[in-house]
Design a protein around this motif. Structure first.
Motif: not given
Lengths: 222, 222
Positions: B18, B34-35, B37-39
């Motif tokens: 990314s 944040n990560l 929630e994303r992964y």
DNA sequence: TGTTTTTAGATTGTATACAATCTTAGTCTA
DNA sequence: TAGACTAAGATTGTATACAATCTAAAAACA
């Protein structure tokens, strides 16, 4: 403003010096639980410290299997020295172009101090260690290239120092080393970048040649 | 035997691509929550992933304050290119000495393929990206120096690629780049190490010179 | 209005508990 | 006796909870 060191930071630098000084030997296992017992705290910061050691190539980790102090073969050490010859030659060339007159004067003063120490026959072994390092570090800083400085001082030198004790690598006579340092600074003072680079390359190449001789012996023994 | 990738590994490589692709921009904040929630998963592996990104200089962390995608100044980028010129020149010299005849033949075949693609005017942009990288990577491997390979491909190239899109760095005409590549391989095939090194240095130096021009412009604007 | 202080929220650092995996010692078999 | 298999122990990977620190928005003051 908080510049409070985290526990992981402290453990990291403790272990770093332990490895470089040879108190932790190549191949030796480093377990998280072990570190907890030694430094206190919980596993989390120990884990972080180990990861930072891995980032600097001081330990090798395999998933689910743990970490060990890095153990280099002669061939891998030779690779490192090959790169070091190139990068430190480059640093010396740039230093000849970019160091200020004042910085060069400081370097000359440093060598005069080394000379006195050797003449007085004091700290012979000191010069081999801290003094030699100080000279090289200053020169690398003189290149005014931060990335170069970081690659040499932050990555390669830990490994070089770690193995300097064990192999006879870099075990030059202090007097000869000093003479070579003086020639290098003369070239820099004359702003002769090409000569400065050449002299530095030769200065380090001796160790590499020595390594290659050891490798040949080892090969012949089989 | 377990070669099962850990979650931290997966997240690490996801974020790496990314950043290199520019989906995460320089200076952008990366928080552990944040990560998560994303992964998916918990904070622990995310934390590890960020630390590994820091090890490769793709993110910068400050204690208690979090991590951001690395943001290089022109000057820092110039430092990187300066080192790259030196190391990749070295790699090219060693490749001329150490690549097998077969490996050289493979390299020549690769260039013929690139030539066809350009003549057919297909994949012009491809050649600028993957093709160019493939050539450079093979050459570096040809140096047979693992440490050198790791420093160039594992550390510098991520940053080079990341900024290749944004500055006009390395935006050479495909045809000119191909011609330069061909000259380099000719020198290697002739086992002319010195010439091979010189040609590679020039090949990369162009980007560095371009950077220095940009820096001068920026300086003049103040 | 501009500056400083305060306070609430968010984020990271650390501790602990559990699950997945590896290592090693012991047992069994050819 | 040598080698393969098995199971117990140890170690790492992950999840969650709490404490310490930073950030930023609101309030107080000049």
């Amino acid at each position: 403003m908080g510049d409070t060191k985290t526990l992981a930071d402290k453990v990291f630098s403790e272990i770093t010096t332990s490895i470089v000084r040879g108190e932790l030997k190549p191949g030796e296992r480093i377990s998280e639980q072990n570190l907890v017992e030694r430094y206190g705290g919980s596993r989390a910061p120990m884990r972080q410290a180990i990861q930072r050691l891995e980032a600097r190539h001081l330990v090798v980790r395999v998933p689910h299997a743990g970490a060990r102090v890095v153990s280099l073969t002669l061939s891998e050490l030779a690779d490192i020295y090959e790169v070091r010859v190139e990068l430190e030659g480059m640093a010396c060339r740039l230093a000849a172009q970019r160091m200020t007159d004042e910085e060069i004067a400081d370097l000359q003063a440093l060598l005069r101090k080394h000379e006195e120490m050797i003449e007085a026959e004091q700290g012979l072994s000191y010069y081999q260690k801290a003094g030699d390092l100080d000279f090289h570090y200053r020169l690398i800083r003189g290149s005014k290239n931060q990335r170069l400085h970081q690659m040499l001082c932050g990555e390669l030198y830990h490994l070089v120092r770690m193995y300097r004790y064990q192999t006879s690598t870099g075990a030059k006579r202090p007097l000869q080393a000093l003479k070579e340092h003086q020639r290098i600074v003369e070239a820099i003072a004359a702003r002769d970048a090409e000569l400065a680079e050449l002299l530095m390359r030769r200065h380090i190449q001796a160790s590499l040649t020595n390594l290659e001789r050891l490798m040949a012996e080892e090969e012949g023994r089989k």
